[in-house]
Structures are given as structure tokens and as C-alpha cells.
Design an enzyme around this catalytic site. Sequence first.
Site, PDB file in Angstrom:
ATOM      1  N   GLY A  46       0.811  -1.217   0.000  1.00 26.75           N
ATOM      2  CA  GLY A  46       0.000   0.000   0.000  1.00 26.75           C
ATOM      3  C   GLY A  46       0.840   1.260   0.000  1.00 26.75           C
ATOM      4  O   GLY A  46       0.564   2.217  -0.734  1.00 26.75           O
ATOM      5  N   CYS A  47       1.887   1.269   0.807  1.00 24.65           N
ATOM      6  CA  CYS A  47       2.749   2.446   0.902  1.00 24.65           C
ATOM      7  C   CYS A  47       3.516   2.665  -0.397  1.00 24.65           C
ATOM      8  O   CYS A  47       3.750   3.808  -0.804  1.00 24.65           O
ATOM      9  CB  CYS A  47       3.698   2.317   2.083  1.00 24.65           C
ATOM     10  N   THR A  48       3.905   1.583  -1.055  1.00 28.67           N
ATOM     11  CA  THR A  48       4.581   1.699  -2.341  1.00 28.67           C
ATOM     12  C   THR A  48       3.629   2.278  -3.376  1.00 28.67           C
ATOM     13  O   THR A  48       3.997   3.190  -4.131  1.00 28.67           O
ATOM     14  CB  THR A  48       5.115   0.327  -2.797  1.00 28.67           C
TER      15      THR A  48
END
Length: 155
Positions: A46-48
Site C-alpha cells: 500500500g505504501c509503495t
Amino acid sequence: MTSRLKPGDPAPTFTLPDADGNPVSLANYRGRRVVLYAYPAASTPGCTKQACDFRDSLAELNGAGLDVIGISPDKPAKLAKFRDAEGLTFPLVSDPEKAVLTEYGAFGEKQMYGKTVTGVIRSTFVIGADGNIELAQYNVRATGHVAKLRKDLSV
């Protein structure tokens, strides 16, 4: 419950190390608008996705007078790996003590898979040129958030 910022509140100031260990200070952005986004952990799916969406929208955001800074509890070395792996061209700052994240209301209790846990609350803040909060969004989704933010800001 973590206190949350709202439009008009002064943005908490900070100086934190970036991926290379160099200090990044909010004061250096005075006179410009800043998108500060808090994310739980570098190199997670998700952060990527979110970081790459900011990367891919950076020219439009910069063109609208908005600088982008990502903040997480990751150590600078992990941020450097993440930046290099994803070709990120905006600063990622490290807040391992979570002091700045807490000041922004982006660290505390949250719901995850139906359980209450303590951690980074995925959040985005737009800080005005005057140093005050223009927009504070909490519990944002990693996917589609940057597009929504651009729509909200007419960018």
C-alpha cells in the site's frame, strides 16, 4: 484518542532526517504549500502504491505550488532503499520516535482487520504558505488517494 488537526491550526514544526540523513525542516518550506503524507512502512504494497502515485503526480503538484514530503517511522537507510527502488524524487523523512506523527494526529489507535491496534494512521496534510493546516485527511486509502487529493485541490 489522538488529537487531530483541522484547517486553520498551526502545523507542528519539525526537523527530521531524510533518507540520506540530512535534516529536512518544515521551516525551509515557509512561503510554499506542502503536502505532508504519513504512511506506516516503506516498501509495503500500500505504501509503495501511494508513494508511486505521488511520484507520478509530482510534476502537476509542483506546478500548482505544492511540495511533497513523506513521513514514516522507518530509519533513513530503509527510506533510502525505498526511494531508490521506486525512483522517488521527493523527500522521505524518518520519525522513529513517532513524535511528529503523534503531533499531527497520525499515530495512535486505529482499526485494522476489525481489531484496534496502535500504529501510523495513513494521513495527508496540506500546509499553507503561512504555516497553517489547509486540509487534514485521516484514515485515507493508499490506492486512489492521490487522485482524490488532486481533485480536492483542483490540481
